[in-house]
Design an enzyme around this catalytic site. Structure first.
Site, PDB file in Angstrom:
ATOM      1  N   ASN A 127      -1.744  -7.294  -3.567  1.00 44.18           N
ATOM      2  CA  ASN A 127      -1.310  -6.318  -4.413  1.00 44.18           C
ATOM      3  C   ASN A 127       0.244  -6.152  -4.534  1.00 44.18           C
ATOM      4  O   ASN A 127       0.726  -6.342  -5.527  1.00 44.18           O
ATOM      5  CB  ASN A 127      -1.941  -4.876  -4.066  1.00 44.18           C
ATOM      6  CG  ASN A 127      -1.206  -4.231  -4.971  1.00 44.18           C
ATOM      7  OD1 ASN A 127      -1.517  -3.539  -5.933  1.00 44.18           O
ATOM      8  ND2 ASN A 127      -0.249  -3.147  -4.217  1.00 44.18           N
ATOM      9  N   ARG A 137       8.460  -0.264   3.221  1.00 48.56           N
ATOM     10  CA  ARG A 137       8.692   1.502   3.586  1.00 48.56           C
ATOM     11  C   ARG A 137       7.667   2.039   4.679  1.00 48.56           C
ATOM     12  O   ARG A 137       6.749   2.532   4.665  1.00 48.56           O
ATOM     13  CB  ARG A 137       8.978   2.061   2.420  1.00 48.56           C
ATOM     14  CG  ARG A 137       9.780   1.944   1.336  1.00 48.56           C
ATOM     15  CD  ARG A 137       9.802   2.133   0.031  1.00 48.56           C
ATOM     16  NE  ARG A 137       8.457   1.576  -0.816  1.00 48.56           N
ATOM     17  CZ  ARG A 137       8.435   2.327  -1.956  1.00 48.56           C
ATOM     18  NH1 ARG A 137       8.876   3.129  -2.657  1.00 48.56           N
ATOM     19  NH2 ARG A 137       7.397   1.568  -2.805  1.00 48.56           N
ATOM     20  N   TYR A 178       8.580 -12.537 -15.436  1.00 50.62           N
ATOM     21  CA  TYR A 178       7.455 -11.923 -14.814  1.00 50.62           C
ATOM     22  C   TYR A 178       6.112 -12.383 -15.216  1.00 50.62           C
ATOM     23  O   TYR A 178       5.121 -12.427 -14.299  1.00 50.62           O
ATOM     24  CB  TYR A 178       7.400 -10.271 -15.148  1.00 50.62           C
ATOM     25  CG  TYR A 178       6.442  -9.511 -14.567  1.00 50.62           C
ATOM     26  CD1 TYR A 178       6.287  -9.180 -13.537  1.00 50.62           C
ATOM     27  CD2 TYR A 178       5.480  -8.924 -15.542  1.00 50.62           C
ATOM     28  CE1 TYR A 178       5.160  -8.467 -12.909  1.00 50.62           C
ATOM     29  CE2 TYR A 178       4.327  -8.283 -14.983  1.00 50.62           C
ATOM     30  CZ  TYR A 178       4.132  -7.914 -13.861  1.00 50.62           C
ATOM     31  OH  TYR A 178       3.266  -7.185 -13.404  1.00 50.62           O
ATOM     32  N   SER A 233      -2.200  -9.678 -13.735  1.00 50.18           N
ATOM     33  CA  SER A 233      -1.879  -8.541 -14.733  1.00 50.18           C
ATOM     34  C   SER A 233      -2.346  -9.183 -16.130  1.00 50.18           C
ATOM     35  O   SER A 233      -2.477 -10.558 -16.335  1.00 50.18           O
ATOM     36  CB  SER A 233      -0.455  -8.528 -14.884  1.00 50.18           C
ATOM     37  OG  SER A 233       0.069  -7.904 -15.828  1.00 50.18           O
ATOM     38  N   ALA A 282       0.779  -1.267   0.058  1.00 48.38           N
ATOM     39  CA  ALA A 282      -0.144  -0.009   0.058  1.00 48.38           C
ATOM     40  C   ALA A 282       0.725   1.147   0.012  1.00 48.38           C
ATOM     41  O   ALA A 282       0.330   2.428   0.176  1.00 48.38           O
ATOM     42  CB  ALA A 282      -0.948   0.147   1.259  1.00 48.38           C
ATOM     43  N   PRO A 331      -4.852  -5.850 -14.727  1.00 47.41           N
ATOM     44  CA  PRO A 331      -4.478  -4.595 -15.571  1.00 47.41           C
ATOM     45  C   PRO A 331      -3.465  -4.770 -16.610  1.00 47.41           C
ATOM     46  O   PRO A 331      -2.595  -5.419 -16.508  1.00 47.41           O
ATOM     47  CB  PRO A 331      -4.001  -3.694 -14.414  1.00 47.41           C
ATOM     48  CG  PRO A 331      -4.079  -4.351 -13.155  1.00 47.41           C
ATOM     49  CD  PRO A 331      -4.137  -5.718 -13.313  1.00 47.41           C
ATOM     50  N   THR A 360       2.454   3.786 -12.586  1.00 49.15           N
ATOM     51  CA  THR A 360       2.755   3.668 -11.028  1.00 49.15           C
ATOM     52  C   THR A 360       4.375   3.862 -10.924  1.00 49.15           C
ATOM     53  O   THR A 360       5.117   4.133 -11.875  1.00 49.15           O
ATOM     54  CB  THR A 360       2.359   2.618 -10.224  1.00 49.15           C
ATOM     55  OG1 THR A 360       3.206   1.409 -11.034  1.00 49.15           O
ATOM     56  CG2 THR A 360       0.819   2.401 -10.660  1.00 49.15           C
ATOM     57  N   PHE A 394       5.864   1.163 -10.897  1.00 49.60           N
ATOM     58  CA  PHE A 394       6.178  -0.167 -11.461  1.00 49.60           C
ATOM     59  C   PHE A 394       7.306  -0.254 -12.315  1.00 49.60           C
ATOM     60  O   PHE A 394       8.184  -1.069 -12.313  1.00 49.60           O
ATOM     61  CB  PHE A 394       5.023  -0.682 -12.218  1.00 49.60           C
ATOM     62  CG  PHE A 394       5.061  -2.018 -12.916  1.00 49.60           C
ATOM     63  CD1 PHE A 394       5.115  -3.290 -12.225  1.00 49.60           C
ATOM     64  CD2 PHE A 394       5.384  -2.043 -14.224  1.00 49.60           C
ATOM     65  CE1 PHE A 394       4.992  -4.329 -12.810  1.00 49.60           C
ATOM     66  CE2 PHE A 394       5.609  -3.444 -14.837  1.00 49.60           C
ATOM     67  CZ  PHE A 394       5.415  -4.533 -14.323  1.00 49.60           C
TER      68      PHE A 394
HETATM   69  P1  NDP Z   1       4.322   0.047  -7.457  1.00 45.95           P
HETATM   70  O1  NDP Z   1       5.754  -0.149  -7.673  1.00 45.95           O
HETATM   71  O2  NDP Z   1       3.930   1.266  -7.502  1.00 45.95           O
HETATM   72  O3  NDP Z   1       3.994  -0.756  -5.977  1.00 45.95           O
HETATM   73  C1  NDP Z   1       4.382  -2.004  -5.616  1.00 45.95           C
HETATM   74  C2  NDP Z   1       3.996  -2.219  -4.272  1.00 45.95           C
HETATM   75  O4  NDP Z   1       4.257  -3.336  -3.635  1.00 45.95           O
HETATM   76  C3  NDP Z   1       4.586  -1.182  -3.088  1.00 45.95           C
HETATM   77  O5  NDP Z   1       3.829  -0.642  -2.396  1.00 45.95           O
HETATM   78  C4  NDP Z   1       5.599  -2.109  -2.689  1.00 45.95           C
HETATM   79  O6  NDP Z   1       5.830  -1.548  -1.368  1.00 45.95           O
HETATM   80  C5  NDP Z   1       5.041  -3.501  -2.510  1.00 45.95           C
HETATM   81  N1  NDP Z   1       6.115  -4.554  -2.551  1.00 45.95           N
HETATM   82  C6  NDP Z   1       6.849  -4.564  -3.551  1.00 45.95           C
HETATM   83  N2  NDP Z   1       7.660  -5.621  -2.933  1.00 45.95           N
HETATM   84  C7  NDP Z   1       7.331  -6.066  -1.775  1.00 45.95           C
HETATM   85  C8  NDP Z   1       7.750  -6.919  -0.696  1.00 45.95           C
HETATM   86  N3  NDP Z   1       8.765  -7.828  -0.978  1.00 45.95           N
HETATM   87  N4  NDP Z   1       7.072  -6.987   0.319  1.00 45.95           N
HETATM   88  C9  NDP Z   1       6.078  -6.312   0.629  1.00 45.95           C
HETATM   89  N5  NDP Z   1       5.697  -5.302  -0.491  1.00 45.95           N
HETATM   90  C10 NDP Z   1       6.412  -5.161  -1.573  1.00 45.95           C
HETATM   91  O7  NDP Z   1       3.679  -1.018  -8.363  1.00 45.95           O
HETATM   92  P2  NDP Z   1       2.214  -1.061  -9.089  1.00 45.95           P
HETATM   93  O8  NDP Z   1       1.387  -0.264  -8.057  1.00 45.95           O
HETATM   94  O9  NDP Z   1       1.938  -0.766 -10.319  1.00 45.95           O
HETATM   95  O10 NDP Z   1       2.088  -2.505  -8.629  1.00 45.95           O
HETATM   96  C11 NDP Z   1       0.993  -3.251  -7.859  1.00 45.95           C
HETATM   97  C12 NDP Z   1       0.823  -4.542  -8.211  1.00 45.95           C
HETATM   98  O11 NDP Z   1       0.095  -4.638  -9.425  1.00 45.95           O
HETATM   99  C13 NDP Z   1       2.006  -5.672  -8.593  1.00 45.95           C
HETATM  100  O12 NDP Z   1       1.538  -6.817  -8.495  1.00 45.95           O
HETATM  101  C14 NDP Z   1       2.113  -5.742  -9.969  1.00 45.95           C
HETATM  102  O13 NDP Z   1       2.633  -6.592 -10.633  1.00 45.95           O
HETATM  103  C15 NDP Z   1       0.684  -5.180 -10.719  1.00 45.95           C
HETATM  104  N6  NDP Z   1       0.389  -4.953 -11.862  1.00 45.95           N
HETATM  105  C16 NDP Z   1       1.124  -3.598 -12.319  1.00 45.95           C
HETATM  106  C17 NDP Z   1       0.801  -2.979 -13.630  1.00 45.95           C
HETATM  107  C18 NDP Z   1       1.381  -1.762 -14.032  1.00 45.95           C
HETATM  108  O14 NDP Z   1       1.478  -1.424 -15.143  1.00 45.95           O
HETATM  109  N7  NDP Z   1       1.997  -0.981 -13.086  1.00 45.95           N
HETATM  110  C19 NDP Z   1      -0.163  -3.735 -14.499  1.00 45.95           C
HETATM  111  C20 NDP Z   1      -0.754  -4.972 -13.999  1.00 45.95           C
HETATM  112  C21 NDP Z   1      -0.341  -5.429 -12.941  1.00 45.95           C
HETATM  113  P3  NDP Z   1       7.409  -1.495  -0.558  1.00 45.95           P
HETATM  114  O15 NDP Z   1       8.277  -1.121  -1.835  1.00 45.95           O
HETATM  115  O16 NDP Z   1       7.269  -0.294   0.246  1.00 45.95           O
HETATM  116  O17 NDP Z   1       7.713  -2.688   0.093  1.00 45.95           O
HETATM  117  C1  8X3 Z   2       2.397  -5.086 -15.625  1.00 45.59           C
HETATM  118  C2  8X3 Z   2       1.890  -4.986 -16.929  1.00 45.59           C
HETATM  119  O1  8X3 Z   2       2.501  -5.282 -19.410  1.00 45.59           O
HETATM  120  O2  8X3 Z   2       3.989  -4.100 -18.153  1.00 45.59           O
HETATM  121  O3  8X3 Z   2       1.816  -6.265 -15.224  1.00 45.59           O
HETATM  122  O4  8X3 Z   2       3.538  -6.402 -17.753  1.00 45.59           O
HETATM  123  S1  8X3 Z   2       3.089  -5.227 -18.091  1.00 45.59           S
END
Ligand code: NDP
Ligand code: 8X3
Length: 249
Positions: free
Chosen positions: A84, A33, A150, A137, A8, A180, A185, A187
């Protein structure tokens, strides 16, 4: 209701926590974090809800088990779990990929999701009610070049959602798989390890989804009548047809 959102501290997880808080739900927020968790806690509390920040790494089996098994009182009564937390690390052909990156994705996206679910699902089964929303995803439905590992982790999430749904069926626990396409983000900055040029190129020339778009989809899935469940939902930017076809201008 009580909602637990993993990951989150950023992106989809943060937007989802805010969307649930705005609707008056109490929220458990997790991530590694702590400073961000505490800032978000303050922000969510402005909606007059209770917030429990839990700082742990979902890859750490013992920390995950210890943290979630010591939830007390009302916090054990989780109604909705949004699995998530996740990431992509690197984007290379498999013959050149980094084992460390692969391990991080497998340990977070698959094993971490399982560690969290293993603690929360029994609580939901016990009260014969609950909803697990797994953030998968489009990469769990299709494979694209240089993203095979991935994509494989997200294909695993797709199947874990299907398996959970079968096993949780007698307990009335819903399982929704949310897929999605490109969401703007952190990401890509995470995937490309801070390389701003590569990260920006991901979203260049088209309008990607926002984290709020996905959060609203999650809210939709979680606010349907008791007898209705969205098993699987794919949400894409209008300018994206599949995992590797974009209309860039
Ligand atoms: P962000 O990088 O913005 O957010 C990722 C979140 O995951 C952060 O809050 C991070 O928190 C947490 N996280 C990562 N690794 C860990 C860990 N080892 N332990 C605990 N928390 C963790 O990316 P998104 O919001 O885009 O990603 C969220 C989800 O959505 C992911 O599962 C991603 O695969 C998926 N997704 C994203 C897409 C995109 O295009 N952005 C599309 C499809 C799916 P912290 O670093 O504080 O631990
Ligand atoms: C994240 C979307 O298409 O970059 O899951 O892998 S993509």
């Amino acid at each position: 209701m009580i909602v637990l959102v993993t990951g989150a501290t950023s992106g989809i997880g943060q937007a989802t926590a805010k969307a649930f808080a705005k609707l008056g739900n109490d929220i458990i927020i997790t991530g590694r974090r702590n400073d961000r968790l505490l800032n978000l806690q303050r922000e969510l509390e402005a909606y007059s809800v209770e917030v429990l920040p839990l700082c742990f790494d979902v890859r750490d089996k013992i920390a995950t088990q210890n943290t979630l098994s010591s939830l007390s009182g009302k916090w054990k009564e989780i109604d909705i779990l949004v699995n998530n937390a996740g990431l992509a690390a690197g984007k290379e052909p498999m013959q050149e990929g980094s084992l460390t990156d692969w391990e991080q994705m497998i340990d977070t996206n698959i094993k971490g999701l399982l560690y969290v679910s293993r603690e929360v699902l029994p609580l939901m089964c016990k009260k014969k009610k609950g909803h697990i929303i797994n953030i998968c995803s489009i990469a769990g439905k299709e494979v694209y070049a240089d993203g095979g590992v991935y994509c494989a982790t997200k294909a695993a999430v797709d199947f874990l959602s299907k398996g959970m749904r079968i096993d949780a069926l007698p307990y009335g626990v819903k399982v929704t798989n949310v897929c999605p396409g490109a969401v703007d983000t952190e990401f890509s900055m995470v995937r490309f390890k801070g390389n701003e040029e590569k990260s920006a190129a991901t979203y260049k020339g088209f309008k990607p989804l926002t984290a709020e778009d996905v959060a609203q989809t999650i809210i939709y899935c979680s606010t349907l009548p008791e007898h209705v469940n969205i098993n699987d939902i794919v949400i894409m930017p209008t300018a994206q047809a599949n995992c590797s076809t974009f209309f860039r201008q």
